[in-house]
Structure formats: C-alpha cells, structure tokens
Design an enzyme around this catalytic site. Sequence first.
Site, mmCIF file in Angstrom:
data_model
loop_
_atom_site.group_PDB
_atom_site.id
_atom_site.type_symbol
_atom_site.label_atom_id
_atom_site.label_comp_id
_atom_site.label_asym_id
_atom_site.label_seq_id
_atom_site.Cartn_x
_atom_site.Cartn_y
_atom_site.Cartn_z
ATOM 1 N N LEU A 266 0.820 -1.203 0.000
ATOM 2 C CA LEU A 266 0.000 0.000 0.000
ATOM 3 C C LEU A 266 0.861 1.263 0.000
ATOM 4 O O LEU A 266 0.448 2.318 0.474
ATOM 5 C CB LEU A 266 -0.933 -0.014 1.222
ATOM 6 N N GLY A 267 2.086 1.121 -0.499
ATOM 7 C CA GLY A 267 2.985 2.269 -0.553
ATOM 8 C C GLY A 267 3.304 2.788 0.837
ATOM 9 O O GLY A 267 3.633 2.018 1.733
ATOM 10 N N GLY B 224 1.895 1.185 4.167
ATOM 11 C CA GLY B 224 2.258 -0.137 4.658
ATOM 12 C C GLY B 224 1.843 -1.249 3.721
ATOM 13 O O GLY B 224 1.988 -1.148 2.509
ATOM 14 N N THR C 286 12.625 4.029 -5.805
ATOM 15 C CA THR C 286 13.184 3.042 -6.735
ATOM 16 C C THR C 286 13.871 1.935 -5.940
ATOM 17 O O THR C 286 14.754 2.192 -5.141
ATOM 18 C CB THR C 286 14.192 3.699 -7.690
ATOM 19 N N GLY D 39 10.067 -1.629 -3.704
ATOM 20 C CA GLY D 39 9.214 -2.793 -3.944
ATOM 21 C C GLY D 39 10.019 -4.064 -4.119
ATOM 22 O O GLY D 39 9.636 -5.135 -3.632
ATOM 23 N N ASP D 40 11.157 -3.944 -4.788
ATOM 24 C CA ASP D 40 12.043 -5.102 -4.950
ATOM 25 C C ASP D 40 12.577 -5.557 -3.596
ATOM 26 O O ASP D 40 12.663 -6.756 -3.316
ATOM 27 C CB ASP D 40 13.209 -4.763 -5.871
#
Length: 124
Positions: A32-33, A36, A59, A62-63
């Site tokens: 959810l960015g 959380g 950047t 997410g990885d």
Amino acid sequence: VLTGVEITDDQSLHRAAEALLDKGVQRVVISLGHDGAYAADRSGAGHHHGPASEVASVTGAGDALMAALVAAHLQELSLGRATRFALAAAAIAAASPHTIASDLTIEAISDLQQATAPPSKPGT
C-alpha cells in the site's frame, strides 16, 4: 487486475485478498505504498505499517519488500512478522538515494525493527 476487484477502500482490499486466497494462493501481501501493506492467509488478515523513514527514492523499495518477504518465508516467519520485516527492508531502500541501498542487510533490517517497533504480542 488479477482478482477482478478494484481496490478502492478497506473492504475491497479484503475482497481482493480473499479472491486470491480462494484461487489457492496461501499468503497474500498487498503493498500500500507509504500506508504499509495488507497481509492475509487462511488464519487471518491485517494491515501492517512499516517504520517511519525519510524517503530519498522509492526506486527499489518494492524489490526490497519482495526479496525480504522471500527471505522471511525461508526463515519460516509468521505472515505478520514476515510482512513487518519486508516493510522495514522497503523503508531502508526508500531512504537511500541509490537504486540499490548498500546498507540493506538482514542485520540492518532487524536493527531497524528493534529500534522502531512497539513490543509485539506473542505469536504475531
């Protein structure tokens, strides 16, 4: 949309996770960015917040979250602990101005969790 459910609120978030569980997915984590992540499995579901951090660049965050989820799964952490571990990894990545945060280690993630987390309840 993998589930056929557009996520617009908490109720649709829960429905999307349930749709994936109904298809046989055993653990669902929806990022959810800055809010959380929502994690669900057949034993329960919940919204988890990561540690507060300054954001230099998203950047790689997410990885880092996905890699940490895999590492936590291999360590057989509960879904809640795995999700919080992954959110801490994402926070470290987001705090770095570089695509790959040089200080992103298991030890750094654990240290950040210990420094920022309230006491957890048994089994969470």
